[in-house]
Design a protein around this motif. Structure first.
Motif, PDB file in Angstrom:
ATOM      1  N   ALA A   1       1.415  -1.369   0.443  1.00 16.22           N
ATOM      2  CA  ALA A   1       0.065  -0.679  -0.044  1.00 16.22           C
ATOM      3  C   ALA A   1       0.588   1.025  -0.378  1.00 16.22           C
ATOM      4  O   ALA A   1       0.752   2.236  -0.156  1.00 16.22           O
ATOM      5  CB  ALA A   1      -0.399   0.166   1.380  1.00 16.22           C
ATOM      6  N   GLY A   2       2.475   1.325   0.820  1.00 14.71           N
ATOM      7  CA  GLY A   2       3.003   2.447   0.410  1.00 14.71           C
ATOM      8  C   GLY A   2       3.475   2.631   1.704  1.00 14.71           C
ATOM      9  O   GLY A   2       4.043   3.953   1.631  1.00 14.71           O
ATOM     10  N   SER A   3       3.445   1.917   2.578  1.00 17.29           N
ATOM     11  CA  SER A   3       3.537   2.368   4.168  1.00 17.29           C
ATOM     12  C   SER A   3       4.887   1.937   4.495  1.00 17.29           C
ATOM     13  O   SER A   3       4.963   1.442   4.387  1.00 17.29           O
ATOM     14  CB  SER A   3       2.186   1.526   4.928  1.00 17.29           C
ATOM     15  N   CYS A   4       5.123   2.652   5.034  1.00 19.33           N
ATOM     16  CA  CYS A   4       6.572   2.594   6.048  1.00 19.33           C
ATOM     17  C   CYS A   4       6.184   2.267   7.613  1.00 19.33           C
ATOM     18  O   CYS A   4       7.106   1.561   8.111  1.00 19.33           O
ATOM     19  CB  CYS A   4       7.305   3.760   5.613  1.00 19.33           C
ATOM     20  N   ALA A   5       5.249   2.816   7.848  1.00 16.16           N
ATOM     21  CA  ALA A   5       4.371   2.341   9.303  1.00 16.16           C
ATOM     22  C   ALA A   5       4.633   3.307   9.887  1.00 16.16           C
ATOM     23  O   ALA A   5       4.417   3.463  10.887  1.00 16.16           O
ATOM     24  CB  ALA A   5       4.798   1.152   9.826  1.00 16.16           C
ATOM     25  N   ALA A   6       5.895   4.460  10.040  1.00 19.58           N
ATOM     26  CA  ALA A   6       5.638   5.635  10.403  1.00 19.58           C
ATOM     27  C   ALA A   6       5.757   7.056   9.342  1.00 19.58           C
ATOM     28  O   ALA A   6       5.758   8.734   9.916  1.00 19.58           O
ATOM     29  CB  ALA A   6       7.369   5.759  10.293  1.00 19.58           C
ATOM     30  N   GLU A   7       4.628   7.280   8.530  1.00 18.38           N
ATOM     31  CA  GLU A   7       4.147   8.419   7.994  1.00 18.38           C
ATOM     32  C   GLU A   7       3.627   9.087   8.987  1.00 18.38           C
ATOM     33  O   GLU A   7       3.933  10.336   8.733  1.00 18.38           O
ATOM     34  CB  GLU A   7       2.944   8.147   6.205  1.00 18.38           C
ATOM     35  N   GLY A   8       2.545   8.505  10.210  1.00 14.75           N
ATOM     36  CA  GLY A   8       1.877   9.913  11.133  1.00 14.75           C
ATOM     37  C   GLY A   8       3.354  10.196  11.180  1.00 14.75           C
ATOM     38  O   GLY A   8       3.113  12.002  12.102  1.00 14.75           O
ATOM     39  N   TYR A   9       3.950  10.275  11.482  1.00 14.20           N
ATOM     40  CA  TYR A   9       5.796  10.202  12.719  1.00 14.20           C
ATOM     41  C   TYR A   9       6.309  11.553  11.686  1.00 14.20           C
ATOM     42  O   TYR A   9       6.250  12.619  11.493  1.00 14.20           O
ATOM     43  CB  TYR A   9       6.853   9.597  12.956  1.00 14.20           C
ATOM     44  N   PHE A  10       6.822  11.321  10.211  1.00 15.18           N
ATOM     45  CA  PHE A  10       6.988  12.146   9.554  1.00 15.18           C
ATOM     46  C   PHE A  10       5.800  13.227   8.903  1.00 15.18           C
ATOM     47  O   PHE A  10       5.839  14.746   8.799  1.00 15.18           O
ATOM     48  CB  PHE A  10       7.486  11.050   7.994  1.00 15.18           C
ATOM     49  N   HIS A  11       4.745  13.085   8.745  1.00 16.61           N
ATOM     50  CA  HIS A  11       3.886  13.749   8.686  1.00 16.61           C
ATOM     51  C   HIS A  11       3.772  15.038  10.068  1.00 16.61           C
ATOM     52  O   HIS A  11       3.384  16.785   9.812  1.00 16.61           O
ATOM     53  CB  HIS A  11       2.320  13.526   8.614  1.00 16.61           C
ATOM     54  N   ALA A  12       3.685  14.996  10.941  1.00 13.45           N
ATOM     55  CA  ALA A  12       4.362  15.499  12.794  1.00 13.45           C
ATOM     56  C   ALA A  12       5.508  16.185  11.942  1.00 13.45           C
ATOM     57  O   ALA A  12       5.641  17.438  12.730  1.00 13.45           O
ATOM     58  CB  ALA A  12       3.966  14.609  13.975  1.00 13.45           C
ATOM     59  N   VAL A  13       6.432  15.699  11.503  1.00 11.85           N
ATOM     60  CA  VAL A  13       7.661  17.087  11.484  1.00 11.85           C
ATOM     61  C   VAL A  13       7.589  17.917  10.424  1.00 11.85           C
ATOM     62  O   VAL A  13       7.807  18.887  10.343  1.00 11.85           O
ATOM     63  CB  VAL A  13       9.190  16.006  10.466  1.00 11.85           C
TER      64      VAL A  13
END
Length: 404
Positions: free
Chosen positions: A239-251
């Motif tokens: 699906a294209g997820s690395c499982a850390a997108e939430g953290y990168f969006h917060a950055v």
């Protein structure tokens, strides 16, 4: 090409890393280092103290490493004066000890006369912290006069070892770093970018593909016949997820709030997180023809720091640790010193507040792919022979041939 793809361990089964203790870890770096695309992590043991997530990720590769070490042919173990392991992207050494010890212990059991362990990283790496750690009780050389450890500074996208000198190569969560500044504009990293609208996306894809192919080809030349390459890589799922997108969006949100959108667009991490197809491409394309891909495994690793927060409920400490993780692994490559210090401080505060608002969404657990490849013997050159010379006397006899 025969490969296997199977889960290694569930998140619940993975061992949780313990908090790090290391010489010099309390020493502060007064300012962020000016960084090129491939800049080493912060000095004075800071990365060792704040690399729990990387420690969790490498755990998924240790089982594969054991299999790889067992498959190194005996001729490469006892048929040489020494056997060599290289840890590519060693940083300050905390996460290099487990795989190095696995190799050393196994090779000594198999009768190796001497074992060499090479720790490679950029010339700007904090090798002082690495070497101090290797010579403590946590290292793997104590009481062994036939185990030799050494460190080398260089770029692992170039040759590090001599031809056919390496029994096992290992790297964990290092090859996602790019050799050039990220061309992305408007996104912090590729997993948060829209490929159709993000400026520089396709250029980033090409750069990442070139870097990875060059890395694999260098390792192909260095490995002995039968030698093994084990890679633990942060990866995207189908699906294209690395499982850390939430953290990168917060950055990204913290950067925009602190710097404004125009300045925030200049800040992107020189990192590319590949998917399985991109990781296996050099092996499938023939770019490294003597490397056979033996195995691929996919697993989602736990977020070690989130687990600590869930256990103790200390949100202030959790926010502080999440910012420290960012400073340890990513900040050195961002060139934040081009901005006013008060704006940089505001960014860190914003990031902490973003974690505070939704700690469960700001996870830094990772999807991880483990690859194992083996160096094949070159095909023997077959010299052309005449038809007569290639047959036995009996095969050449034809009772129906007309005789003069």
């Amino acid at each position: 090409m025969p490969t296997s793809s199977s889960p290694l361990q569930t998140a619940a089964q993975l061992p949780m890393p313990v908090p790090h203790k290391h010489h010099g870890e309390d020493s502060a770096v007064a300012h962020e280092t000016k960084a090129n695309a491939t800049t080493a992590m912060r000095a004075d043991g800071f990365y060792n103290k704040h690399s729990q997530q990387q420690a969790a990720a490498l755990q998924v590769g240790l089982e594969v490493l054991r299999e790889a070490v067992a498959d190194v042919p005996a001729s490469a173990v006892v048929g040489r004066g020494w056997v060599t392991f290289c840890d590519f992207g060693a940083s300050q050494g905390r996460n290099s000890i487990p795989p190095s010890r696995e190799f050393v212990d196994a090779m000594l059991r198999r009768g190796a006369r001497a074992v060499h362990v090479v720790h490679q990283d950029l010339p700007t790496n904090d090798f002082n912290s690495l070497i101090r750690l290797l010579h403590t009780d946590e290292g793997y050389t104590a009481g062994r006069d036939n185990v030799f450890t050494m460190a080398t500074g260089g770029d692992f996208h170039q040759r590090v070892m001599a031809d056919e000198s390496l029994a096992v190569g290992w790297s964990s969560t290092s090859c996602n770093w790019l050799t050039k500044p990220s061309p992305l504009r408007g996104a912090f990293v590729n997993v948060t970018a829209d490929p159709a609208t993000t400026v520089g996306y396709e250029e980033t894809v090409r750069l990442a593909a070139d870097d990875w192919e060059r890395y694999v080809k260098c390792r192909e030349a260095e490995l002995v016949v039968g030698g093994q390459l084990v890679q633990v890589e942060v990866a995207r799922d189908e699906a294209g997820s690395c499982a850390a997108e939430g953290y990168f969006h917060a950055v990204r949100a913290a950067l925009v709030d602190a710097l404004g959108e125009e300045s925030a667009d200049l800040v992107s991490v020189p990192m590319y997180i590949r998917n399985m197809g991109e990781l296996t491409a050099p092996f499938r394309s023939g770019a490294a023809p003597s490397l056979r891909l033996r195995e691929t495994r996919f697993v989602t690793t736990p977020d070690a720091l989130l687990a600590v927060y869930r256990a103790n409920g200390d949100l202030d400490a959790h926010c502080e640790r999440m910012v420290a993780v960012f400073k340890a692994a990513i900040v050195p490559s961002l060139k934040l010193d081009r901005f006013a210090p008060d704006k940089v401080d505001a960014f860190y505060r914003n990031l902490a507040e973003g974690v505070r608002r939704d700690p469960e969404a700001c996870t830094v657990g990772w999807n991880v792919v483990v690859l194992r490849a083996e160096k094949l013997a070159p095909l023997a050159a077959v010299s052309p022979k005449s038809d007569a010379g290639s047959k036995s006397p009996l095969a050449r006899f034809n009772p129906f041939r007309r005789r003069s």
